[in-house]
Design a protein around this motif. Sequence first.
Motif, PDB file in Angstrom:
ATOM      1  N   MET A   1       0.851  -1.166   0.000  1.00 26.34           N
ATOM      2  CA  MET A   1       0.000   0.000   0.000  1.00 26.34           C
ATOM      3  C   MET A   1       0.900   1.234   0.000  1.00 26.34           C
ATOM      4  SD  MET A   1      -3.092   1.238   2.591  1.00 26.34           S
ATOM      5  CE  MET A   1      -3.212  -0.287   3.383  1.00 26.34           C
ATOM      6  N   SER A   2       0.559   2.193  -0.848  1.00 22.02           N
ATOM      7  CA  SER A   2       1.375   3.402  -0.945  1.00 22.02           C
ATOM      8  C   SER A   2       1.154   4.296   0.276  1.00 22.02           C
ATOM      9  CB  SER A   2       1.026   4.157  -2.228  1.00 22.02           C
ATOM     10  OG  SER A   2      -0.256   4.732  -2.119  1.00 22.02           O
ATOM     11  N   ASP A   3       2.058   5.254   0.436  1.00 20.08           N
ATOM     12  CA  ASP A   3       1.941   6.194   1.556  1.00 20.08           C
ATOM     13  C   ASP A   3       0.657   7.009   1.449  1.00 20.08           C
ATOM     14  OD1 ASP A   3       4.304   5.343   2.661  1.00 20.08           O
ATOM     15  OD2 ASP A   3       5.513   6.940   1.756  1.00 20.08           O
ATOM     16  N   LYS A   4       0.304   7.382   0.218  1.00 17.16           N
ATOM     17  CA  LYS A   4      -0.918   8.176   0.017  1.00 17.16           C
ATOM     18  C   LYS A   4      -2.147   7.365   0.411  1.00 17.16           C
ATOM     19  CE  LYS A   4      -3.553  10.839  -3.328  1.00 17.16           C
ATOM     20  NZ  LYS A   4      -3.687  11.318  -4.691  1.00 17.16           N
ATOM     21  N   SER A   5      -2.196   6.102   0.006  1.00 14.91           N
ATOM     22  CA  SER A   5      -3.330   5.238   0.356  1.00 14.91           C
ATOM     23  C   SER A   5      -3.430   5.052   1.861  1.00 14.91           C
ATOM     24  CB  SER A   5      -3.199   3.879  -0.321  1.00 14.91           C
ATOM     25  OG  SER A   5      -3.265   4.013  -1.718  1.00 14.91           O
ATOM     26  N   ALA A   6      -2.289   4.866   2.515  1.00 12.40           N
ATOM     27  CA  ALA A   6      -2.281   4.695   3.971  1.00 12.40           C
ATOM     28  C   ALA A   6      -2.790   5.960   4.662  1.00 12.40           C
ATOM     29  CB  ALA A   6      -0.884   4.348   4.455  1.00 12.40           C
ATOM     30  N   LYS A   7      -2.378   7.110   4.146  1.00 10.39           N
ATOM     31  CA  LYS A   7      -2.817   8.393   4.725  1.00 10.39           C
ATOM     32  C   LYS A   7      -4.318   8.572   4.546  1.00 10.39           C
ATOM     33  CE  LYS A   7      -2.083  13.377   4.415  1.00 10.39           C
ATOM     34  NZ  LYS A   7      -1.402  14.457   3.698  1.00 10.39           N
ATOM     35  N   LEU A   8      -4.821   8.263   3.343  1.00 11.89           N
ATOM     36  CA  LEU A   8      -6.260   8.389   3.075  1.00 11.89           C
ATOM     37  C   LEU A   8      -7.058   7.427   3.962  1.00 11.89           C
ATOM     38  CD1 LEU A   8      -6.339   8.707  -0.826  1.00 11.89           C
ATOM     39  CD2 LEU A   8      -6.670  10.526   0.850  1.00 11.89           C
ATOM     40  N   LEU A   9      -6.562   6.222   4.112  1.00  7.90           N
ATOM     41  CA  LEU A   9      -7.239   5.231   4.944  1.00  7.90           C
ATOM     42  C   LEU A   9      -7.279   5.672   6.407  1.00  7.90           C
ATOM     43  CD1 LEU A   9      -8.663   2.527   4.881  1.00  7.90           C
ATOM     44  CD2 LEU A   9      -6.454   1.431   5.243  1.00  7.90           C
ATOM     45  N   THR A  10      -6.192   6.241   6.898  1.00  7.77           N
ATOM     46  CA  THR A  10      -6.140   6.731   8.279  1.00  7.77           C
ATOM     47  C   THR A  10      -7.138   7.863   8.479  1.00  7.77           C
ATOM     48  OG1 THR A  10      -3.809   6.132   8.426  1.00  7.77           O
ATOM     49  CG2 THR A  10      -4.627   7.722  10.042  1.00  7.77           C
ATOM     50  N   LEU A  11      -7.202   8.797   7.529  1.00  9.69           N
ATOM     51  CA  LEU A  11      -8.160   9.907   7.631  1.00  9.69           C
ATOM     52  C   LEU A  11      -9.603   9.402   7.563  1.00  9.69           C
ATOM     53  CD1 LEU A  11      -6.340  12.566   5.408  1.00  9.69           C
ATOM     54  CD2 LEU A  11      -6.706  12.678   7.884  1.00  9.69           C
ATOM     55  N   TYR A  12      -9.850   8.410   6.700  1.00  7.55           N
ATOM     56  CA  TYR A  12     -11.191   7.846   6.596  1.00  7.55           C
ATOM     57  C   TYR A  12     -11.599   7.169   7.905  1.00  7.55           C
ATOM     58  CZ  TYR A  12     -15.243   5.396   4.793  1.00  7.55           C
ATOM     59  OH  TYR A  12     -16.522   4.944   4.604  1.00  7.55           O
ATOM     60  N   GLN A  13     -10.674   6.429   8.506  1.00 12.55           N
ATOM     61  CA  GLN A  13     -10.971   5.764   9.779  1.00 12.55           C
ATOM     62  C   GLN A  13     -11.265   6.798  10.859  1.00 12.55           C
ATOM     63  OE1 GLN A  13     -11.438   2.450  10.249  1.00 12.55           O
ATOM     64  NE2 GLN A  13     -12.220   3.140  12.220  1.00 12.55           N
ATOM     65  N   ALA A  14     -10.588   7.942  10.822  1.00 10.40           N
ATOM     66  CA  ALA A  14     -10.867   9.021  11.783  1.00 10.40           C
ATOM     67  C   ALA A  14     -12.293   9.539  11.602  1.00 10.40           C
ATOM     68  CB  ALA A  14      -9.852  10.146  11.620  1.00 10.40           C
ATOM     69  N   LEU A  15     -12.753   9.611  10.357  1.00 14.05           N
ATOM     70  CA  LEU A  15     -14.136  10.046  10.092  1.00 14.05           C
ATOM     71  C   LEU A  15     -15.133   9.049  10.671  1.00 14.05           C
ATOM     72  CD1 LEU A  15     -13.936  11.294   6.378  1.00 14.05           C
ATOM     73  CD2 LEU A  15     -14.099  12.691   8.436  1.00 14.05           C
ATOM     74  N   ILE A  16     -14.885   7.770  10.463  1.00 19.06           N
ATOM     75  CA  ILE A  16     -15.781   6.731  10.980  1.00 19.06           C
ATOM     76  C   ILE A  16     -15.792   6.756  12.506  1.00 19.06           C
ATOM     77  CG2 ILE A  16     -16.166   4.236  11.128  1.00 19.06           C
ATOM     78  CD1 ILE A  16     -16.984   5.520   8.444  1.00 19.06           C
ATOM     79  N   ASP A  17     -14.623   6.940  13.126  1.00 28.80           N
ATOM     80  CA  ASP A  17     -14.557   7.030  14.587  1.00 28.80           C
ATOM     81  C   ASP A  17     -15.350   8.236  15.088  1.00 28.80           C
ATOM     82  OD1 ASP A  17     -12.989   4.764  14.613  1.00 28.80           O
ATOM     83  OD2 ASP A  17     -11.087   5.878  14.780  1.00 28.80           O
ATOM     84  N   ARG A  18     -15.304   9.318  14.341  1.00 29.71           N
ATOM     85  CA  ARG A  18     -16.057  10.526  14.713  1.00 29.71           C
ATOM     86  C   ARG A  18     -17.558  10.247  14.650  1.00 29.71           C
ATOM     87  NH1 ARG A  18     -14.741  16.011  14.925  1.00 29.71           N
ATOM     88  NH2 ARG A  18     -16.514  17.385  14.562  1.00 29.71           N
ATOM     89  N   VAL A  19     -18.012   9.531  13.613  1.00 29.41           N
ATOM     90  CA  VAL A  19     -19.427   9.164  13.491  1.00 29.41           C
ATOM     91  C   VAL A  19     -19.862   8.360  14.712  1.00 29.41           C
ATOM     92  CG1 VAL A  19     -21.027   7.658  12.222  1.00 29.41           C
ATOM     93  CG2 VAL A  19     -19.570   9.245  10.974  1.00 29.41           C
ATOM     94  N   LYS A  20     -19.062   7.371  15.086  1.00 29.89           N
ATOM     95  CA  LYS A  20     -19.398   6.528  16.234  1.00 29.89           C
ATOM     96  C   LYS A  20     -19.473   7.343  17.519  1.00 29.89           C
ATOM     97  CE  LYS A  20     -17.406   2.321  14.290  1.00 29.89           C
ATOM     98  NZ  LYS A  20     -16.327   1.327  14.390  1.00 29.89           N
ATOM     99  N   ALA A  21     -18.527   8.246  17.707  1.00 30.60           N
ATOM    100  CA  ALA A  21     -18.511   9.072  18.927  1.00 30.60           C
ATOM    101  C   ALA A  21     -19.725  10.001  18.977  1.00 30.60           C
ATOM    102  CB  ALA A  21     -17.218   9.880  18.982  1.00 30.60           C
ATOM    103  N   GLN A  22     -20.061  10.603  17.853  1.00 34.82           N
ATOM    104  CA  GLN A  22     -21.216  11.506  17.829  1.00 34.82           C
ATOM    105  C   GLN A  22     -22.511  10.747  18.084  1.00 34.82           C
ATOM    106  OE1 GLN A  22     -20.861  13.520  14.052  1.00 34.82           O
ATOM    107  NE2 GLN A  22     -19.892  15.281  15.013  1.00 34.82           N
ATOM    108  N   TYR A  23     -22.629   9.552  17.531  1.00 35.76           N
ATOM    109  CA  TYR A  23     -23.841   8.778  17.742  1.00 35.76           C
ATOM    110  C   TYR A  23     -23.961   8.340  19.198  1.00 35.76           C
ATOM    111  CZ  TYR A  23     -27.646   5.534  17.044  1.00 35.76           C
ATOM    112  OH  TYR A  23     -28.854   4.893  17.138  1.00 35.76           O
ATOM    113  N   GLU A  24     -22.848   8.026  19.831  1.00 39.31           N
ATOM    114  CA  GLU A  24     -22.884   7.645  21.245  1.00 39.31           C
ATOM    115  C   GLU A  24     -23.387   8.798  22.110  1.00 39.31           C
ATOM    116  OE1 GLU A  24     -22.614   4.656  22.566  1.00 39.31           O
ATOM    117  OE2 GLU A  24     -22.343   3.938  20.527  1.00 39.31           O
TER     118      GLU A  24
END
Length: 166
Positions: A1-24
């Motif tokens: 996996m390229s560095d760009k893909s890893a960075k995008l995946l990390t940012l996407y996971q942060a978005l999903i974590d934010r969704v979970k926290a807001q819903y809680e």
Amino acid sequence: MSDKSAKLLTLYQALIDRVKAQYEQDHSLTTKDLLKSVTNCGEYIKLKQAAGAEEMALVEHFLKRDIVTFLSERNANDLSFSPSVITAENTLWHWLNEITDRSQVEWHELNRDLHNQGQYHSGEIVSQGRLICTKCGNSMDIEFPGVIPDCPECDNGDFTREPLEP
């Protein structure tokens, strides 16, 4: 996996974590509320800067899909989302609607139409009638009091209502 893909995946996971926290914090949030909140946060802006237009289209598609899946899983054991319970509730309301003194309901709804000047928005409560989406023209029949949902066809939140017929 390229560095760009890893960075995008990390940012996407942060978005999903934010969704979970807001819903809680607030279980009444809908898919639309969560998506709107997430697309205005810092992680989304960083993701938008790092990704191209084609990648962002995929991110938005996956984000909507993942929010819907998350909410479905969270509400799977809640009986109020059960198709059987919803059907029974709708049937009961339909029967009550049939035996209601329609003249009182019509007067109440006429007063409400005059107050709203014929315009209704998702999130408001309406008792019965046919709502027409102002964007796509889709009609929704409302048979019992409840919160107006977004248009199922175009996700718009603005409606007009056809007059009640005797």
